[in-house]
Motif scaffolding. Structure first.
Motif, PDB file in Angstrom:
ATOM      1  N   HIS A 183       0.935  -0.958   0.012  1.00 26.96           N
ATOM      2  CA  HIS A 183       0.166  -0.159  -0.223  1.00 26.96           C
ATOM      3  C   HIS A 183       1.071   1.259  -0.173  1.00 26.96           C
ATOM      4  CE1 HIS A 183      -2.698  -3.667   1.599  1.00 26.96           C
ATOM      5  NE2 HIS A 183      -3.256  -3.103   1.252  1.00 26.96           N
ATOM      6  N   ASN A 184       0.504   2.601   0.191  1.00 27.25           N
ATOM      7  CA  ASN A 184       1.588   3.632  -0.040  1.00 27.25           C
ATOM      8  C   ASN A 184       2.182   4.222   0.772  1.00 27.25           C
ATOM      9  OD1 ASN A 184       0.305   4.176  -2.932  1.00 27.25           O
ATOM     10  ND2 ASN A 184      -1.005   4.773  -2.689  1.00 27.25           N
ATOM     11  N   ASN A 185       3.016   4.360   1.076  1.00 28.89           N
ATOM     12  CA  ASN A 185       3.280   5.210   2.739  1.00 28.89           C
ATOM     13  C   ASN A 185       4.193   4.150   3.646  1.00 28.89           C
ATOM     14  OD1 ASN A 185       3.687   7.972   1.331  1.00 28.89           O
ATOM     15  ND2 ASN A 185       1.568   7.472   1.716  1.00 28.89           N
ATOM     16  N   GLU A 186       3.760   3.041   3.160  1.00 28.66           N
ATOM     17  CA  GLU A 186       4.298   1.771   4.135  1.00 28.66           C
ATOM     18  C   GLU A 186       6.070   2.170   4.851  1.00 28.66           C
ATOM     19  OE1 GLU A 186       1.536  -1.709   3.799  1.00 28.66           O
ATOM     20  OE2 GLU A 186       2.889  -1.209   2.084  1.00 28.66           O
ATOM     21  N   ASN A 187       5.975   1.908   6.055  1.00 26.24           N
ATOM     22  CA  ASN A 187       7.066   1.360   6.623  1.00 26.24           C
ATOM     23  C   ASN A 187       7.938   0.344   7.118  1.00 26.24           C
ATOM     24  OD1 ASN A 187       7.229   4.158   7.562  1.00 26.24           O
ATOM     25  ND2 ASN A 187       5.742   3.942   9.196  1.00 26.24           N
ATOM     26  N   ILE A 188       9.361   0.024   6.606  1.00 23.55           N
ATOM     27  CA  ILE A 188       9.787  -1.448   6.632  1.00 23.55           C
ATOM     28  C   ILE A 188      11.166  -0.926   7.161  1.00 23.55           C
ATOM     29  CG2 ILE A 188      10.337  -2.709   4.632  1.00 23.55           C
ATOM     30  CD1 ILE A 188       9.192  -0.905   2.242  1.00 23.55           C
ATOM     31  N   LEU A 189      10.918  -1.887   7.684  1.00 24.37           N
ATOM     32  CA  LEU A 189      11.997  -3.020   8.711  1.00 24.37           C
ATOM     33  C   LEU A 189      12.807  -4.207   7.931  1.00 24.37           C
ATOM     34  CD1 LEU A 189      13.696  -2.676  11.958  1.00 24.37           C
ATOM     35  CD2 LEU A 189      11.936  -4.634  12.260  1.00 24.37           C
ATOM     36  N   ASP A 190      14.258  -4.238   8.342  1.00 27.73           N
ATOM     37  CA  ASP A 190      14.949  -4.892   7.850  1.00 27.73           C
ATOM     38  C   ASP A 190      16.008  -5.186   9.034  1.00 27.73           C
ATOM     39  OD1 ASP A 190      16.169  -7.113   5.840  1.00 27.73           O
ATOM     40  OD2 ASP A 190      17.733  -6.163   7.209  1.00 27.73           O
ATOM     41  N   PHE A 238       6.708   3.841  -0.538  1.00 23.08           N
ATOM     42  CA  PHE A 238       6.986   4.044   0.925  1.00 23.08           C
ATOM     43  C   PHE A 238       7.022   5.212   1.322  1.00 23.08           C
ATOM     44  CE2 PHE A 238      11.542   2.602  -1.132  1.00 23.08           C
ATOM     45  CZ  PHE A 238      12.207   3.308  -0.165  1.00 23.08           C
ATOM     46  N   ASN A 239       6.965   5.004   2.571  1.00 16.72           N
ATOM     47  CA  ASN A 239       7.369   6.002   3.286  1.00 16.72           C
ATOM     48  C   ASN A 239       8.821   6.116   3.763  1.00 16.72           C
ATOM     49  OD1 ASN A 239       6.857   8.428   4.998  1.00 16.72           O
ATOM     50  ND2 ASN A 239       7.332   7.447   6.766  1.00 16.72           N
ATOM     51  N   LYS A 240       9.388   5.315   4.601  1.00 17.14           N
ATOM     52  CA  LYS A 240      10.693   4.730   5.517  1.00 17.14           C
ATOM     53  C   LYS A 240      11.363   3.658   5.633  1.00 17.14           C
ATOM     54  CE  LYS A 240      13.788   6.574   7.880  1.00 17.14           C
ATOM     55  NZ  LYS A 240      14.596   8.015   7.131  1.00 17.14           N
ATOM     56  N   PHE A 241      12.391   2.922   5.161  1.00 10.39           N
ATOM     57  CA  PHE A 241      12.609   1.911   5.575  1.00 10.39           C
ATOM     58  C   PHE A 241      14.042   1.699   6.182  1.00 10.39           C
ATOM     59  CE2 PHE A 241      13.522  -2.207   2.942  1.00 10.39           C
ATOM     60  CZ  PHE A 241      14.124  -2.951   3.869  1.00 10.39           C
ATOM     61  N   VAL A 242      13.939   1.523   7.346  1.00 10.00           N
ATOM     62  CA  VAL A 242      14.626   1.068   8.327  1.00 10.00           C
ATOM     63  C   VAL A 242      15.756  -0.438   7.834  1.00 10.00           C
ATOM     64  CG1 VAL A 242      15.590   1.589  10.723  1.00 10.00           C
ATOM     65  CG2 VAL A 242      13.664   2.944   9.949  1.00 10.00           C
ATOM     66  N   GLY A 243      17.090  -0.108   8.093  1.00 11.06           N
ATOM     67  CA  GLY A 243      18.029  -1.658   8.260  1.00 11.06           C
ATOM     68  C   GLY A 243      18.383  -1.291   9.761  1.00 11.06           C
ATOM     69  N   THR A 244      18.412  -2.231  10.148  1.00  9.47           N
ATOM     70  CA  THR A 244      19.378  -2.984  12.076  1.00  9.47           C
ATOM     71  C   THR A 244      19.991  -3.886  11.563  1.00  9.47           C
ATOM     72  OG1 THR A 244      17.420  -4.968  12.626  1.00  9.47           O
ATOM     73  CG2 THR A 244      16.895  -1.715  12.863  1.00  9.47           C
ATOM     74  N   ILE A 276       8.227  -6.661   7.860  1.00 12.45           N
ATOM     75  CA  ILE A 276       9.734  -6.892   8.320  1.00 12.45           C
ATOM     76  C   ILE A 276      10.221  -7.964   7.384  1.00 12.45           C
ATOM     77  CG2 ILE A 276      10.992  -7.883  10.177  1.00 12.45           C
ATOM     78  CD1 ILE A 276       8.471  -6.410  12.100  1.00 12.45           C
ATOM     79  N   PHE A 277      11.325  -8.074   6.683  1.00 11.66           N
ATOM     80  CA  PHE A 277      12.554  -8.647   6.194  1.00 11.66           C
ATOM     81  C   PHE A 277      13.535  -9.114   7.005  1.00 11.66           C
ATOM     82  CE2 PHE A 277      10.462  -6.085   2.569  1.00 11.66           C
ATOM     83  CZ  PHE A 277       9.824  -6.986   2.235  1.00 11.66           C
ATOM     84  N   SER A 278      13.497 -10.508   7.375  1.00 17.11           N
ATOM     85  CA  SER A 278      15.161 -10.308   7.691  1.00 17.11           C
ATOM     86  C   SER A 278      15.953 -12.094   7.213  1.00 17.11           C
ATOM     87  CB  SER A 278      14.791 -11.385   9.148  1.00 17.11           C
ATOM     88  OG  SER A 278      15.308 -11.884   9.906  1.00 17.11           O
ATOM     89  N   PHE A 279      17.251 -11.224   6.872  1.00 13.55           N
ATOM     90  CA  PHE A 279      18.152 -12.702   5.347  1.00 13.55           C
ATOM     91  C   PHE A 279      18.853 -12.513   6.169  1.00 13.55           C
ATOM     92  CE2 PHE A 279      15.441  -9.773   3.147  1.00 13.55           C
ATOM     93  CZ  PHE A 279      14.278 -10.952   1.997  1.00 13.55           C
ATOM     94  N   TYR A 280      18.963 -14.324   6.323  1.00 14.38           N
ATOM     95  CA  TYR A 280      20.180 -14.443   7.153  1.00 14.38           C
ATOM     96  C   TYR A 280      20.748 -13.763   8.512  1.00 14.38           C
ATOM     97  CZ  TYR A 280      22.228 -17.936   3.826  1.00 14.38           C
ATOM     98  OH  TYR A 280      21.980 -19.784   3.518  1.00 14.38           O
ATOM     99  N   CYS A 281      19.814 -13.981   9.134  1.00 14.63           N
ATOM    100  CA  CYS A 281      20.029 -13.585  11.164  1.00 14.63           C
ATOM    101  C   CYS A 281      19.583 -14.374  12.018  1.00 14.63           C
ATOM    102  CB  CYS A 281      19.380 -12.590  10.339  1.00 14.63           C
ATOM    103  SG  CYS A 281      19.706 -10.946  12.959  1.00 14.63           S
ATOM    104  N   LEU A 282      18.066 -14.932  11.833  1.00 11.61           N
ATOM    105  CA  LEU A 282      18.086 -15.160  13.068  1.00 11.61           C
ATOM    106  C   LEU A 282      18.058 -16.583  13.328  1.00 11.61           C
ATOM    107  CD1 LEU A 282      13.911 -14.805  12.320  1.00 11.61           C
ATOM    108  CD2 LEU A 282      15.492 -13.222  14.159  1.00 11.61           C
TER     109      LEU A 282
END
Length: 280
Positions: free
Chosen positions: A32-39, A60-66, A109-115
């Motif tokens: 959808h429009n203006n979504e916030n995304i976390l990695d 998208f509104n904001k993408f935050v990588g952690t 939320i995405f997570s690649f090769y972390c958990l």
């Protein structure tokens, strides 16, 4: 995983699996429009910047990588070109509390090769649940089983390396020895309140073109190397390679490369792919 520049050069396995998951499972997400995304677990930022972002809607509104490593966070930040919609922050996904400003903040939320690095699986999943908005979803991929963990366990039994490889369970996927890892993860997801739409173990394999590349790849992610005396690192890598050669599950293929004899190393492993959502 604190050698950010080394990891960035020798993360072919991780990027290969991220591409596989993005190509085959990103379609599950409704945008959808203006979504916030976390990695979660962004590492050097390559997967986000090179593989994921080009496939996402541009509105998208904001993408935050952690990442838990401040060195990785700063390394990823250096690649952002001051894009105001993208940021990288330090975050321990297994901490007891998530930052208050992230409570029910993210749509995806995405997570690649972390958990597979996270011992406290339930706490990590709880934190992701708390950070998702109602109706939000997450796509996760991480190791369920890998021969690298068998090598860790074998080397930790040796008198030579045992003093540097204590707390071995902390560095082995919690699912490595389970007969039905899908059931375990799905139960965790449901207990934390998620609706589980997909929880699958994919049979995967990766070929390292040489033992030199394998050695550098190992050095980039091995958690014990930084505990070793400087003069023992090469010996540790040599013993690691010896353990690789002993594994029945690994196939080694000799070939000629520019008149040099090389060996390819074919490594099979099991990869989780999970897609779940938070109820509305």
């Amino acid at each position: 995983m604190n050698e950010a520049s080394l990891y960035s050069k020798y993360n072919g396995l991780q990027k290969n699996d991220a591409s596989f998951v993005i190509d085959n499972y990103l379609r599950l997400i409704q945008w959808h429009n203006n979504e916030n995304i976390l990695d979660v677990g962004s590492g050097d930022g390559d997967v986000i910047l090179e593989l994921l972002l080009p496939k996402l809607p541009k509105n998208f509104n904001k993408f935050v990588g952690t990442d838990i490593s401040e060195e990785m966070v700063q390394f990823a930040k250096s690649k952002c070109n001051n894009n105001s919609k993208i940021d990288f922050l330090r975050l321990d996904i297994s901490s007891s509390n998530v930052p208050p400003e992230f409570h029910e903040y993210f749509d995806h939320i995405f997570s690649f090769y972390c958990l597979h690095w996270v011992v406290e699986q339930r706490q990590a999943l709880k934190n992701m649940f708390d950070m998702l908005k109602p109706g939000g979803d997450m796509l996760l991929t991480f190791l369920a089983r890998n021969p690298i963990y068998d090598i860790y366990e074998n080397m930790a039994k040796s008198n030579k390396w045992a003093p540097y490889m204590n707390n071995i369970k902390k560095y082995i996927s919690p699912y490595h020895h389970l007969d039905n890892p899908e059931n375990e993860l799905e139960n965790f997801l449901k207990k934390e309140g998620f609706i589980s739409h997909l929880c699958r173990v994919e049979e995967r394999s990766y070929t390292f073109p040489s033992f030199s590349v394998l050695s550098k790849s190992v050095s980039a992610v091995n958690p014990f190397i930084k505990k070793l005396p400087e003069n023992e690192i090469d010996n540790y890598i040599e013993d690691y390679i010896k353990e690789v050669r002993k594994l029945e599950t690994v196939t080694i293929e000799s070939y000629n490369n520019n008149n040099n004899n090389e060996e390819k190393i074919h490594v099979p492993y099991k990869l989780f792919v999970a897609f779940a959502s938070k109820p509305q």
